[in-house]
Design a protein around this motif. Structure first.
Motif, short mmCIF file in Angstrom:
data_model
loop_
_atom_site.label_atom_id
_atom_site.label_comp_id
_atom_site.label_asym_id
_atom_site.label_seq_id
_atom_site.Cartn_x
_atom_site.Cartn_y
_atom_site.Cartn_z
N THR A 33 0.62 106.31 42.82
CA THR A 33 1.88 105.63 43.27
C THR A 33 2.53 104.93 42.06
N ILE A 34 1.27 104.06 41.78
CA ILE A 34 1.99 103.05 40.72
C ILE A 34 2.20 103.63 39.41
N PHE A 35 1.67 104.74 39.07
CA PHE A 35 2.14 105.68 37.97
C PHE A 35 3.34 106.23 38.13
N LEU A 36 3.79 106.85 39.17
CA LEU A 36 5.16 107.34 39.57
C LEU A 36 6.12 106.20 39.47
N LEU A 37 5.94 104.85 39.96
CA LEU A 37 6.85 103.99 40.08
C LEU A 37 7.02 103.48 38.63
N VAL A 38 5.95 103.49 37.74
CA VAL A 38 6.14 103.05 36.43
C VAL A 38 7.18 103.93 35.59
N LEU A 39 6.76 105.48 35.84
CA LEU A 39 7.80 106.46 35.40
C LEU A 39 9.16 106.01 35.73
N ALA A 40 9.31 105.66 36.93
CA ALA A 40 10.69 105.51 37.60
C ALA A 40 11.51 104.40 36.96
N ASN A 41 10.36 103.40 36.88
CA ASN A 41 11.18 102.08 36.37
C ASN A 41 11.56 102.32 34.72
N ARG A 42 10.86 103.22 33.90
CA ARG A 42 11.15 103.51 32.76
C ARG A 42 12.38 104.53 32.67
N ALA A 43 12.47 105.37 33.65
CA ALA A 43 13.88 106.29 33.66
C ALA A 43 15.09 104.98 34.04
N ILE A 44 14.87 104.24 34.96
CA ILE A 44 15.84 103.23 35.22
C ILE A 44 16.34 102.71 34.16
N LYS A 45 15.31 102.01 33.31
CA LYS A 45 15.56 101.06 32.16
C LYS A 45 16.43 101.95 30.99
N LYS A 46 16.07 103.22 31.05
CA LYS A 46 16.89 104.08 30.21
C LYS A 46 18.12 104.18 30.51
N ASP A 47 18.60 104.31 31.93
CA ASP A 47 19.64 104.46 32.50
C ASP A 47 20.65 103.28 32.12
#
Length: 136
Positions: A111-125
């Motif tokens: 879950t932490i791994f998926l949330l970090v990936l989501a945060n990275r994509a949000i930052k990119k947006d």
């Protein structure tokens, strides 16, 4: 938009914290019976909060900053859950015939791994939106 990649990551995080703990046990007790998260109120509340935060983060797709903060809170919550599991693992008796740790203990890591990936994509947006705003 809800069809962004971070929504997929957050959906997988919802599945990982909301559905998979019902399937996988956390550890086995001394008598060999599997211990599920529902047998402890603390684990039930923590998994429920993680699922709720992920769902709220998916639904707040128009507010990227709020989404980013909720994901950070969810990461902290999952780190607390992981710390409780590590503490419990170190206190499980190792001398018994059955001292098996279950795969459910590793769900917060995924879950932490998926949330970090989501945060990275949000930052990119967010960076993309800021770069477009500079052009105006």
């Amino acid at each position: 938009m809800i069809q962004r990649i971070q929504s997929i990551y957050l959906g997988l995080a919802v599945i990982m914290t909301g559905a998979l703990p019902f399937v996988f046990h956390l550890w086995k007790l001394e008598n060999g019976a599997p211990f599920y998260f529902m047998q402890s109120m603390l684990y039930t509340v923590l998994f429920g909060l993680g699922t709720t935060l992920s769902l709220l983060s998916i639904l707040s797709f128009k507010k990227r900053q709020n989404q980013f903060v909720m994901n950070r809170l969810n990461i902290i919550l999952n780190l607390i859950l992981l710390g409780l599991f590590v503490y419990r693992t170190l206190n499980l008796p190792g001398e018994t015939a059955v001292s098996e740790k279950g795969i459910g203990m590793f769900l917060p890591i995924g879950t932490i791994f998926l949330l970090v990936l989501a945060n990275r994509a949000i930052k990119k947006d967010e960076d993309l939106v800021k770069s477009v705003d500079r052009l105006r």
